[in-house]
Design an enzyme around this catalytic site. Structure first.
Site: not given
Ligand code: UDX
Ligand code: UDX
Length: 425
Positions: A150, A204, A248, A256
């Site tokens: 999420l 991630n 950028a 996270c």
């Protein structure tokens, strides 16, 4: 599927969204949290943080009698599914702090009936689940890893439109958890626990890599006279690359990416592997936060007594979360240099222990009389503001450092200001 009894530990961004959405699907959910002030807020029918759409889901589920809140000490019984969504903050060394996860697992091992399935949503380093399942096994409790993808600010929508459900664990337990998510139309990836855990970190880390890559290209654009928005647009049209996460700016923040990239780097090191690429990603990200400081120092010279505004405080738009937000580092550096900083955010709040910082009630109030502004979050209210008018209320040299490449540079110049973006011509 018949309604299930579900206990969720942690009423944070992940736990509350998970609990509320499962309750909306008809399951009987109890969300437990050790933070009594949070429980008080929930008890008043309010949501303790800003997450679009969440209040409606909670209200409906509470009205149906499917959603309750409580403290773990008052838990009557564990549900047949126990979802763990307590935080795993970073330690000073960069490792994930598993104290809260372990205390929940110990409680579940003592209290849960045989046949209960634990669903680990907290982000834990690969290898953790294997050890936690040994704590639960004597009680006949099964362990599954179900990492959460999420995004804050769109978490409710992400729940109902997930791009995948990752489940690691023994086949029977994984099948039961899959049934719990019936109604969510997403591919289910089943695997062993360690692989499920690593999918989260690798996802991630890869997204963070895309961002740092775009930021390095931006640095090059500044030197070559190219425009990073145009370059990454052209790059992202290749379907093998994709357009997402190539924006950028002053880099990634939040609860996270910074924590998970550091934890994966730490985990690699202690397992004898030096993850060079990830180290560079982290390093590039830290450097991006210095860009506005460098720009301000070169435009204003000594920052002592300077009046500076920071537009946007949350780590990204549509959330009030300021954890690891670039704005925080920037404000701390500026105030340490002696500047007076006025910040504005539609929902995020910042309280500084030391230094001269105040929060303005509106964007216009933050900018009025400021010599420079750092745009740190691309809230639509900020990117869509009339920058010509805003800049006209500032004082010389009227520098607009656009840390999210979201402001119209021509409008800034029309108001008499100087515009500096990140890799933007
Ligand atoms: C979640 C995950 O759990 C984390 O591992 C992942 O990396 C990011 O998403 P998040 O929901 O953002 O974290 O965390 P937070 O908003 O801090 O919520 C955690 C909640 O757990 C807090 O409300 C905290 O009070 C509660 N908590 C913490 C407990 O109930 N028990 C504890 O022992 C510790
Ligand atoms: C992230 C993951 O996307 C989600 O799958 C995971 O479960 C939790 O961590 P979140 O932290 O809510 O979600 O935010 P995200 O939208 O991923 O943005 C993270 C940071 O990256 C923000 O600070 C954002 O400003 C920055 N970012 C994002 C960029 O700098 N450039 C981009 O192109 C995209």
């Amino acid at each position: 599927m018949d309604p299930c009894q579900v206990t969720v530990f942690g009423a944070g961004y992940v736990g509350l969204v998970t609990g509320a959405c499962l309750a909306a699907a008809g399951h009987r959910v109890e969300v437990l949290d050790v933070d009594r002030s949070k429980l008080e807020v929930l008890g008043r029918g309010e949501v303790p943080f800003h997450e679009p759409g969440l209040a409606d889901v909670i209200d409906a589920a509470v009205a149906e009698g499917n959603l309750r809140f409580g403290h773990p000490d008052d838990m009557a019984a564990c549900g047949e599914f126990v979802i763990v969504a307590v935080g795993t903050p970073p330690t000073t060394g960069g490792a994930a702090d598993l104290r809260f996860v372990r205390s929940v697992i110990d409680l579940v091992a003592r209290r849960a009936a045989a046949g209960t399935v634990v669903v680990m949503k907290s982000t834990v380093p690969p290898g953790t689940g294997g050890r936690l399942s040994q704590v639960l096994a004597p009680a006949g409790v099964e362990y599954t890893s179900n990492p959460e993808f999420l995004r804050e600010g769109s978490a409710v929508n992400d729940w109902f439109h997930a791009d995948r459900i990752v489940l690691g664990g023994a086949v029977a337990a994984v099948e039961r958890v899959t049934a719990l998510y019936e109604g969510i139309d997403a591919p289910v990836v089943t695997c062993d626990i360690a692989s499920a855990e690593l999918i989260k970190y690798a996802s991630n880390a890869f997204l963070a890599t895309k961002i740092s890559f775009a930021n390095e290209i931006a640095r090059l654009c500044d030197r070559l006279g190219a425009d990073v928005d145009q370059v990454m647009h052209g790059v992202g049209l290749d379907p093998r690359i994709g357009p997402a996460f190539l924006k950028a700016g002053i880099g990634y923040g939040g609860s996270c990416f910074p924590k998970d990239t550091k934890a994966l780097d730490y985990l690699s090191s202690v397992n004898g592997y030096d993850f060079h690429l990830l180290k560079a990603v982290i390093d590039v990200n830290s450097g991006q936060r210095l860009l506005p400081i460098i720009s301000l120092r070169s435009a204003l010279g000594d920052l002592r007594g300077a009046e500076i505004a920071v537009a946007g405080l949350s780590f990204k738009p549509h959330t009030d979360d300021t954890r690891e937000a670039p704005a925080l580092d920037i404000i701390e550096t500026l105030t340490a240099d002696g500047a007076h900083v006025r910040g504005y955010d539609p929902v995020g709040r910042v309280v500084l222990a030391a230094g001269s910082f105040e929060q303005a009630p509106t964007l216009a109030d933050a900018l009025r009389g400021a010599q420079a502004v750092v745009v740190a979050t691309e809230w639509p209210e900020i990117s869509g503001a009339d920058w010509c008018e805003l800049v006209a209320t500032m004082r010389e040299p009227r520098l607009v450092f656009d840390g999210r490449n979201c402001v119209d540079g021509a409008a800034v110049r029309a108001g008499g200001g100087t515009y500096v973006g990140v890799g933007r011509r």
